[in-house]
Design a protein around this motif. Structure first.
Motif, PDB file in Angstrom:
ATOM      1  N   ARG A   1       0.838  -1.201   0.000  1.00  0.00           N
ATOM      2  CA  ARG A   1       0.000   0.000   0.000  1.00  0.00           C
ATOM      3  C   ARG A   1       0.879   1.260   0.000  1.00  0.00           C
ATOM      4  O   ARG A   1       2.015   1.209   0.462  1.00  0.00           O
ATOM      5  N   PRO A   2       0.321   2.385  -0.509  1.00  0.00           N
ATOM      6  CA  PRO A   2      -0.996   2.543  -1.131  1.00  0.00           C
ATOM      7  C   PRO A   2      -0.997   2.046  -2.576  1.00  0.00           C
ATOM      8  O   PRO A   2       0.031   2.100  -3.256  1.00  0.00           O
ATOM      9  N   ILE A   3      -2.139   1.583  -3.020  1.00  0.00           N
ATOM     10  CA  ILE A   3      -2.284   1.107  -4.395  1.00  0.00           C
ATOM     11  C   ILE A   3      -2.486   2.288  -5.341  1.00  0.00           C
ATOM     12  O   ILE A   3      -1.945   2.317  -6.442  1.00  0.00           O
ATOM     13  N   LEU A   4      -3.254   3.258  -4.875  1.00  0.00           N
ATOM     14  CA  LEU A   4      -3.555   4.429  -5.699  1.00  0.00           C
ATOM     15  C   LEU A   4      -2.674   5.603  -5.314  1.00  0.00           C
ATOM     16  O   LEU A   4      -2.316   5.777  -4.153  1.00  0.00           O
ATOM     17  N   TYR A   5      -2.354   6.398  -6.311  1.00  0.00           N
ATOM     18  CA  TYR A   5      -1.661   7.664  -6.100  1.00  0.00           C
ATOM     19  C   TYR A   5      -2.701   8.770  -6.247  1.00  0.00           C
ATOM     20  O   TYR A   5      -3.295   8.941  -7.316  1.00  0.00           O
ATOM     21  N   ARG A   6      -2.965   9.493  -5.178  1.00  0.00           N
ATOM     22  CA  ARG A   6      -3.961  10.577  -5.176  1.00  0.00           C
ATOM     23  C   ARG A   6      -3.223  11.904  -5.192  1.00  0.00           C
ATOM     24  O   ARG A   6      -2.669  12.325  -4.176  1.00  0.00           O
ATOM     25  N   ALA A   7      -3.202  12.537  -6.343  1.00  0.00           N
ATOM     26  CA  ALA A   7      -2.437  13.769  -6.518  1.00  0.00           C
ATOM     27  C   ALA A   7      -3.364  14.972  -6.570  1.00  0.00           C
ATOM     28  O   ALA A   7      -4.375  14.947  -7.279  1.00  0.00           O
ATOM     29  N   GLU A   8      -3.000  16.002  -5.827  1.00  0.00           N
ATOM     30  CA  GLU A   8      -3.793  17.232  -5.918  1.00  0.00           C
ATOM     31  C   GLU A   8      -3.548  17.890  -7.268  1.00  0.00           C
ATOM     32  O   GLU A   8      -2.411  18.155  -7.655  1.00  0.00           O
ATOM     33  N   ARG A   9      -4.610  18.145  -7.990  1.00  0.00           N
ATOM     34  CA  ARG A   9      -4.559  18.847  -9.261  1.00  0.00           C
ATOM     35  C   ARG A   9      -5.661  19.900  -9.278  1.00  0.00           C
ATOM     36  O   ARG A   9      -6.586  19.860  -8.467  1.00  0.00           O
ATOM     37  N   MET A  10      -5.557  20.828 -10.224  1.00  0.00           N
ATOM     38  CA  MET A  10      -6.503  21.927 -10.284  1.00  0.00           C
ATOM     39  C   MET A  10      -7.536  21.679 -11.384  1.00  0.00           C
ATOM     40  O   MET A  10      -7.185  21.405 -12.538  1.00  0.00           O
ATOM     41  N   GLN A  11      -8.792  21.761 -10.995  1.00  0.00           N
ATOM     42  CA  GLN A  11      -9.889  21.651 -11.956  1.00  0.00           C
ATOM     43  C   GLN A  11     -10.187  23.015 -12.560  1.00  0.00           C
ATOM     44  O   GLN A  11     -10.588  23.129 -13.715  1.00  0.00           O
ATOM     45  N   ALA A  12      -9.971  24.046 -11.773  1.00  0.00           N
ATOM     46  CA  ALA A  12     -10.130  25.438 -12.176  1.00  0.00           C
ATOM     47  C   ALA A  12      -9.341  26.271 -11.185  1.00  0.00           C
ATOM     48  O   ALA A  12      -9.002  25.790 -10.096  1.00  0.00           O
ATOM     49  N   PRO A  13      -9.016  27.529 -11.523  1.00  0.00           N
ATOM     50  CA  PRO A  13      -8.317  28.369 -10.540  1.00  0.00           C
ATOM     51  C   PRO A  13      -9.101  28.450  -9.229  1.00  0.00           C
ATOM     52  O   PRO A  13     -10.282  28.790  -9.209  1.00  0.00           O
ATOM     53  N   GLY A  14      -8.462  28.073  -8.130  1.00  0.00           N
ATOM     54  CA  GLY A  14      -9.117  28.094  -6.833  1.00  0.00           C
ATOM     55  C   GLY A  14      -9.918  26.851  -6.509  1.00  0.00           C
ATOM     56  O   GLY A  14     -10.494  26.754  -5.426  1.00  0.00           O
ATOM     57  N   ARG A  15      -9.971  25.864  -7.423  1.00  0.00           N
ATOM     58  CA  ARG A  15     -10.739  24.640  -7.164  1.00  0.00           C
ATOM     59  C   ARG A  15      -9.887  23.424  -7.508  1.00  0.00           C
ATOM     60  O   ARG A  15      -9.555  23.193  -8.665  1.00  0.00           O
ATOM     61  N   SER A  16      -9.534  22.662  -6.475  1.00  0.00           N
ATOM     62  CA  SER A  16      -8.683  21.487  -6.674  1.00  0.00           C
ATOM     63  C   SER A  16      -9.490  20.210  -6.535  1.00  0.00           C
ATOM     64  O   SER A  16     -10.632  20.210  -6.081  1.00  0.00           O
ATOM     65  N   PHE A  17      -8.863  19.089  -6.929  1.00  0.00           N
ATOM     66  CA  PHE A  17      -9.453  17.768  -6.760  1.00  0.00           C
ATOM     67  C   PHE A  17      -8.323  16.763  -6.655  1.00  0.00           C
ATOM     68  O   PHE A  17      -7.152  17.101  -6.860  1.00  0.00           O
ATOM     69  N   ARG A  18      -8.657  15.528  -6.313  1.00  0.00           N
ATOM     70  CA  ARG A  18      -7.660  14.471  -6.202  1.00  0.00           C
ATOM     71  C   ARG A  18      -7.711  13.597  -7.448  1.00  0.00           C
ATOM     72  O   ARG A  18      -8.665  12.859  -7.672  1.00  0.00           O
ATOM     73  N   GLN A  19      -6.670  13.702  -8.269  1.00  0.00           N
ATOM     74  CA  GLN A  19      -6.573  12.882  -9.470  1.00  0.00           C
ATOM     75  C   GLN A  19      -6.097  11.487  -9.091  1.00  0.00           C
ATOM     76  O   GLN A  19      -5.122  11.334  -8.352  1.00  0.00           O
ATOM     77  N   LEU A  20      -6.795  10.470  -9.587  1.00  0.00           N
ATOM     78  CA  LEU A  20      -6.494   9.091  -9.212  1.00  0.00           C
ATOM     79  C   LEU A  20      -5.654   8.394 -10.282  1.00  0.00           C
ATOM     80  O   LEU A  20      -5.957   8.480 -11.477  1.00  0.00           O
ATOM     81  N   LYS A  21      -4.617   7.718  -9.834  1.00  0.00           N
ATOM     82  CA  LYS A  21      -3.806   6.865 -10.702  1.00  0.00           C
ATOM     83  C   LYS A  21      -3.347   5.664  -9.888  1.00  0.00           C
ATOM     84  O   LYS A  21      -3.285   5.725  -8.659  1.00  0.00           O
ATOM     85  N   PHE A  22      -3.005   4.583 -10.585  1.00  0.00           N
ATOM     86  CA  PHE A  22      -2.317   3.500  -9.903  1.00  0.00           C
ATOM     87  C   PHE A  22      -0.900   3.971  -9.578  1.00  0.00           C
ATOM     88  O   PHE A  22      -0.260   4.639 -10.393  1.00  0.00           O
ATOM     89  N   ARG A  23      -0.422   3.627  -8.386  1.00  0.00           N
ATOM     90  CA  ARG A  23       0.920   4.069  -7.989  1.00  0.00           C
ATOM     91  C   ARG A  23       1.973   3.324  -8.795  1.00  0.00           C
ATOM     92  O   ARG A  23       1.984   2.092  -8.833  1.00  0.00           O
ATOM     93  N   THR A  24       2.881   4.080  -9.419  1.00  0.00           N
ATOM     94  CA  THR A  24       3.915   3.491 -10.268  1.00  0.00           C
ATOM     95  C   THR A  24       5.325   3.794  -9.776  1.00  0.00           C
ATOM     96  O   THR A  24       6.295   3.377 -10.398  1.00  0.00           O
ATOM     97  N   MET A  25       5.417   4.519  -8.644  1.00  0.00           N
ATOM     98  CA  MET A  25       6.728   4.919  -8.158  1.00  0.00           C
ATOM     99  C   MET A  25       6.901   4.526  -6.686  1.00  0.00           C
ATOM    100  O   MET A  25       5.921   4.371  -5.960  1.00  0.00           O
TER     101      MET A  25
END
Length: 225
Positions: free
Chosen positions: A47-71
């Motif tokens: 663990r963790p299986i997923l990599y949850r990266a903070e990314r921006m959906q719009a200026p001032g609004r973020s979200f957690r982008q989901l990927k399988f962890r590769t590193m």
């Protein structure tokens, strides 16, 4: 009513409907693939299986982008991935990145309305804060799993960053060369966005991933009279 205006107004609704339908359809077969990948990663990497990266959906609004962890896990993980991070990519991670399977979990980001199949790649907060005017325009479209800039520039960017042996060199190259080029392409997509263009981008992205051919697809130019 101007037909062009009516088409422009309806495109975001059609795009969102297309995203929901395609993501739902793909989840049926790909859920099996994702379950196998998740189990494999749990056994091989833990663990963790997923990599949850903070990314921006719009200026001032973020979200957690989901990927399988590769590193491999690392306390300090920020900025673009250059050669200085390659040692952290696991053997199974290389396969997942090359095949783009690591991005399958983003189907859930799409269903939640945080991403689209096609659009500008979701940026880091630091990039949005550094170029607020540019991203205020570019992020009028939902960020995408793939996009025009990804299709045209991704492999060229990989070659540039692969020559960067330190975090400082990677950031300099990304800020001076990669990011300005991608933002210009994202602005072109913003002004020419259509369902037809999205389908063309999806088709060519899938073709390149499957064939592993390093080439830039060309689109026929329509003659305007």
């Amino acid at each position: 009513m101007d037909p062009a205006f009516d088409e422009e107004a309806s495109h975001p609704r059609l795009k969102r409907l297309f995203d929901i339908v395609l993501a739902t359809v793909l989840l049926v077969p790909l859920s099996v693939v994702m379950a196998v990948v998740a189990l494999t990663l749990l056994v091989v990497q833990g663990r963790p299986i997923l990599y949850r990266a903070e990314r921006m959906q719009a200026p001032g609004r973020s979200f957690r982008q989901l990927k399988f962890r590769t590193m491999l896990l690392h306390d300090e993980d920020s900025g673009a991935t250059g050669a200085h991070k390659h040692w952290r990519i696991t053997p199974i991670g290389r396969f997942l990145r090359r095949s783009r399977i690591d991005e399958f979990p983003q189907l859930f980001n799409i269903l939640r309305g945080e991403m689209s199949f096609v659009g500008p790649r979701p940026p880091l907060r630091e990039y949005v804060e550094r170029f607020p005017l540019k991203y205020r325009q570019v992020l009028r479209c939902r960020p995408g799993v793939t996009g025009l800039a990804t299709l045209i520039y991704h492999r060229h960017e990989d070659r540039i960053l692969a020559r960067c042996g330190s975090a400082e060199a990677t950031e300099r190259a990304y800020y001076r060369r990669c990011l300005p080029a991608k933002l210009r392409i994202d602005e072109i997509y913003l002004h020419r966005s259509s369902l037809g263009l999205d389908l063309w981008i999806l088709w060519n992205t899938a073709r390149i991933v499957v064939s592993h051919r390093d080439e830039r697809p060309r689109r026929r130019r329509s003659v305007r009279r």
